[in-house]
Design an enzyme around this catalytic site. Structure first.
Site, mmCIF file in Angstrom:
data_model
loop_
_atom_site.group_PDB
_atom_site.id
_atom_site.type_symbol
_atom_site.label_atom_id
_atom_site.label_comp_id
_atom_site.label_asym_id
_atom_site.label_seq_id
_atom_site.Cartn_x
_atom_site.Cartn_y
_atom_site.Cartn_z
ATOM 1 N N ARG A 52 -4.071 75.072 74.034
ATOM 2 C CA ARG A 52 -3.715 76.041 75.082
ATOM 3 C C ARG A 52 -4.967 76.555 75.794
ATOM 4 O O ARG A 52 -4.963 76.737 77.021
ATOM 5 C CB ARG A 52 -2.923 77.197 74.466
ATOM 6 N N LYS A 151 -3.946 81.877 80.003
ATOM 7 C CA LYS A 151 -4.322 83.059 79.218
ATOM 8 C C LYS A 151 -5.716 83.463 79.684
ATOM 9 O O LYS A 151 -6.735 83.113 79.080
ATOM 10 C CB LYS A 151 -4.280 82.728 77.716
ATOM 11 N N GLU A 184 8.572 88.926 79.224
ATOM 12 C CA GLU A 184 7.927 89.130 77.916
ATOM 13 C C GLU A 184 7.377 90.540 77.874
ATOM 14 O O GLU A 184 7.537 91.310 78.822
ATOM 15 C CB GLU A 184 6.807 88.099 77.728
HETATM 16 N N1 PMP Z 1 2.557 86.956 75.891
HETATM 17 C C1 PMP Z 1 1.378 87.475 76.256
HETATM 18 C C2 PMP Z 1 1.236 88.049 77.609
HETATM 19 C C3 PMP Z 1 0.294 87.454 75.365
HETATM 20 O O1 PMP Z 1 -0.882 87.957 75.733
HETATM 21 C C4 PMP Z 1 0.458 86.886 74.088
HETATM 22 C C5 PMP Z 1 -0.698 86.813 73.137
HETATM 23 N N2 PMP Z 1 -1.159 88.061 72.749
HETATM 24 C C6 PMP Z 1 1.717 86.398 73.736
HETATM 25 C C7 PMP Z 1 2.736 86.421 74.657
HETATM 26 C C8 PMP Z 1 1.960 85.796 72.369
HETATM 27 O O2 PMP Z 1 1.282 84.591 72.245
HETATM 28 P P1 PMP Z 1 0.780 84.040 70.828
HETATM 29 O O3 PMP Z 1 1.974 84.044 69.938
HETATM 30 O O4 PMP Z 1 0.277 82.688 71.110
HETATM 31 O O5 PMP Z 1 -0.262 84.984 70.348
#
Ligand code: PMP
Length: 285
Positions: A52, A151, A184
């Site tokens: 990622r 990200k 989210e």
């Molecule tokens: N959505 C956002 C906006 C995030 O920043 C994150 C990570 N902190 C997630 C979802 C969750 O992703 P992950 O499970 O890969 O940490």
């Protein structure tokens, strides 16, 4: 002993771990990052996080000056130096030192930073009693402007929603996309349980496709729970029997109130609790 921080191949004491004020990561939020967990001496889904990270970097035309294998080794070595077996890893790739202008071509070389530490995103008792969250008026960044799949080191969209949550006396906010669908939370993905089925917004909703999210989907399927990735609205949130959030930092945390409306019976639901229990086993396997 002071915590050691990795910057561009060297280890520094935490107090001395500094980067230039001319780094475009600071000047413009020009960079990408990952938040990763380590359990019982093993990094959870490191390959997925690196994939990622590489995708995020490619999407912003940033070339990571290292191979995935070397970066994986640097992560593991930094954990070892700090003797961290259970902890959190923050991996950053900034555009690097440049001039006082946007042009990324003026930045000499991307910088790679690895911080290994502990993290507590939410107070421990919230994991037992569940979170009270609000819907934010801040829209999740539309993919046509900047894809939430990147990200990036610019989290202002999410921070504005976090400020709103805090002003409403809550610890977390749910963001909707341009269509008014649930996307989210500020740093976590969101799941609902309705009539025994697990539902979560799909990648098309304009979300970061969380690695914890994906492992929960896999886990639920293994447990024989039907999973649907589908457009969801506030209606679906309000009528849900259960709700929980997922993220590397947060892990899995139940939600018991959204916009003042009680979810289910106002306590973490049975399917949520079962998935949380299985998740804690999975990460330690
Ligand atoms: N959505 C956002 C906006 C995030 O920043 C994150 C990570 N902190 C997630 C979802 C969750 O992703 P992950 O499970 O890969 O940490």
């Amino acid at each position: 002993m002071s915590l050691k921080i990795y910057i561009d191949g060297k280890l520094y004491d935490k107090e001395d771990a500094k980067i230039s004020v001319y780094d475009h990561g600071l000047l413009y939020g020009d960079g990408v990052f990952e938040g990763i967990r380590c359990y019982v001496g093993k990094v959870f889904r490191l390959d997925e996080h690196l994939d990622r990270l590489w995708d995020s970097a490619k999407a912003i035309a940033l070339e990571i000056p290292m191979t995935k294998a070397d970066l994986a080794k640097a992560v593991v070595d930094t954990l070892a130096v700090n003797n961290i077996k259970d902890g959190y890893i923050r991996l950053l790739v900034t555009r690097g030192v440049g001039s006082l202008g946007l042009d990324p071509n003026k930045a000499a070389r991307p910088s790679i930073i690895i911080i290994t530490d502990s993290i507590a995103l939410y107070p421990a008792d919230w994991y037992q009693k569940g979170l009270d969250i609000v819907t934010s008026s801040v829209q999740r960044m539309p993919p046509a402007a900047l894809s939430p799949r990147v990200k990036s080191m610019n989290y202002l969209n999410n921070i504005l929603a976090k400020i709103e949550a805090s002003n409403a006396g809550c610890i977390e906010a749910m963001l909707l996309n341009q269509k008014g669908e649930v996307a989210e939370c500020t740093g976590d993905n969101i799941f609902f349980v309705r009539k025994g089925k697990l539902c979560t917004p799909g990648p098309d909703a304009g979300i970061l496709e969380g690695i914890t999210r994906n492992s929960v989907i896999e886990l639920a399927e293994k447990m024989g729970i039907e999973v649907c990735q589908t457009p969801l609205t506030k209606f679906d949130a309000y009528v849900a029997d259960e709700c929980f959030l997922t993220g590397s930092g947060a892990e899995l945390i139940p939600v018991v109130k959204i916009d003042g409306r009680v979810i289910g019976d106002g306590t973490p639901g049975p399917i949520t609790k079962k998935i949380i229990e299985r998740f804690h086993k999975l990460v330690r396997e």
